[in-house]
Write a protein that holds these residues in place. Structure first.
Motif, PDB file in Angstrom:
ATOM      1  N   VAL A 107      47.173 -80.303  28.860  1.00  0.00           N
ATOM      2  CA  VAL A 107      46.769 -81.016  27.643  1.00  0.00           C
ATOM      3  C   VAL A 107      46.504 -82.485  27.934  1.00  0.00           C
ATOM      4  O   VAL A 107      45.515 -83.050  27.440  1.00  0.00           O
ATOM      5  CB  VAL A 107      47.841 -80.852  26.537  1.00  0.00           C
ATOM      6  N   VAL A 108      47.347 -83.117  28.750  1.00  0.00           N
ATOM      7  CA  VAL A 108      47.154 -84.556  28.970  1.00  0.00           C
ATOM      8  C   VAL A 108      45.867 -84.857  29.732  1.00  0.00           C
ATOM      9  O   VAL A 108      45.369 -85.985  29.655  1.00  0.00           O
ATOM     10  CB  VAL A 108      48.375 -85.240  29.645  1.00  0.00           C
ATOM     11  N   HIS A 109      45.301 -83.863  30.409  1.00  0.00           N
ATOM     12  CA  HIS A 109      44.006 -84.079  31.057  1.00  0.00           C
ATOM     13  C   HIS A 109      42.930 -84.446  30.034  1.00  0.00           C
ATOM     14  O   HIS A 109      41.922 -85.057  30.383  1.00  0.00           O
ATOM     15  CB  HIS A 109      43.545 -82.803  31.790  1.00  0.00           C
ATOM     16  N   PHE A 110      43.137 -84.081  28.778  1.00  0.00           N
ATOM     17  CA  PHE A 110      42.128 -84.283  27.746  1.00  0.00           C
ATOM     18  C   PHE A 110      42.421 -85.469  26.829  1.00  0.00           C
ATOM     19  O   PHE A 110      41.632 -85.762  25.944  1.00  0.00           O
ATOM     20  CB  PHE A 110      41.959 -82.995  26.935  1.00  0.00           C
ATOM     21  N   LEU A 111      43.543 -86.139  27.041  1.00  0.00           N
ATOM     22  CA  LEU A 111      43.847 -87.349  26.274  1.00  0.00           C
ATOM     23  C   LEU A 111      43.130 -88.523  26.947  1.00  0.00           C
ATOM     24  O   LEU A 111      43.270 -88.708  28.162  1.00  0.00           O
ATOM     25  CB  LEU A 111      45.353 -87.585  26.223  1.00  0.00           C
ATOM     26  N   PRO A 112      42.368 -89.297  26.188  1.00  0.00           N
ATOM     27  CA  PRO A 112      41.499 -90.310  26.815  1.00  0.00           C
ATOM     28  C   PRO A 112      42.182 -91.225  27.831  1.00  0.00           C
ATOM     29  O   PRO A 112      41.648 -91.429  28.927  1.00  0.00           O
ATOM     30  CB  PRO A 112      40.955 -91.097  25.620  1.00  0.00           C
ATOM     31  N   SER A 113      43.321 -91.793  27.503  1.00  0.00           N
ATOM     32  CA  SER A 113      43.944 -92.727  28.448  1.00  0.00           C
ATOM     33  C   SER A 113      44.418 -92.009  29.712  1.00  0.00           C
ATOM     34  O   SER A 113      44.271 -92.527  30.823  1.00  0.00           O
ATOM     35  CB  SER A 113      45.101 -93.488  27.795  1.00  0.00           C
ATOM     36  N   TRP A 114      44.971 -90.823  29.568  1.00  0.00           N
ATOM     37  CA  TRP A 114      45.409 -90.052  30.734  1.00  0.00           C
ATOM     38  C   TRP A 114      44.200 -89.581  31.543  1.00  0.00           C
ATOM     39  O   TRP A 114      44.239 -89.559  32.767  1.00  0.00           O
ATOM     40  CB  TRP A 114      46.255 -88.852  30.300  1.00  0.00           C
TER      41      TRP A 114
END
Length: 139
Positions: A38-45
């Motif tokens: 999921v964090v691959h798709f969060l802009p900052s991450w």
């Protein structure tokens, strides 16, 4: 991974029949891969993960997106008994394929979420544990 696995394994010890050690391990791995996927798709991450990609590899943003999607698909497949073994093997291979990005990040001093990348010796040990757990989940 360890917290989720331990929790599921304890439920199995408490009498939940479907939760043997292998199922608990697969559940813990699935939880880990859902979170990391999921964090691959969060802009900052996503930006931080793109920065981790070795400069010699093309299309770093696409690579981050594809690996995030593979982590999510693999996590789901770990929970479905007919595909769990193949998912575990695939995720072990994915971890090995992504390791150069961790090496690159450690060597170049890339920060993740404002913190320095995990030092290479610790990251290598973690990677061995994660790959070992995925291989163990495949047996």
């Amino acid at each position: 991974m360890t917290g989720g696995t331990a929790f599921l394994w304890l439920l199995g010890l408490a009498g939940v029949e479907a939760l043997d050690w292998r199922t608990a391990l697969r559940g813990g791995l699935a939880l880990m891969f859902v979170l990391t996927g999921v964090v691959h798709f969060l802009p900052s991450w996503h930006r931080d993960f793109v920065a981790m990609i070795p400069p010699t590899l093309p299309y770093p943003s696409l690579l981050v997106t594809v690996t995030g999607a593979l982590e999510l698909v693999g996590a789901a497949a770990l929970l479905f008994p007919p595909t769990a073994r193949f998912a575990a093997i695939g995720l072990a291979l994915l971890l090995l394929a992504m390791f150069p990005a961790n090496v690159s990040a450690a060597r170049r001093g890339v920060s993740l979420a404002g913190k320095p990348a995990t030092p290479l010796p610790a990251r290598t040990a973690m990677q061995v544990v994660f790959v070992g757990a995925a291989v163990l989940a495949a047996v």
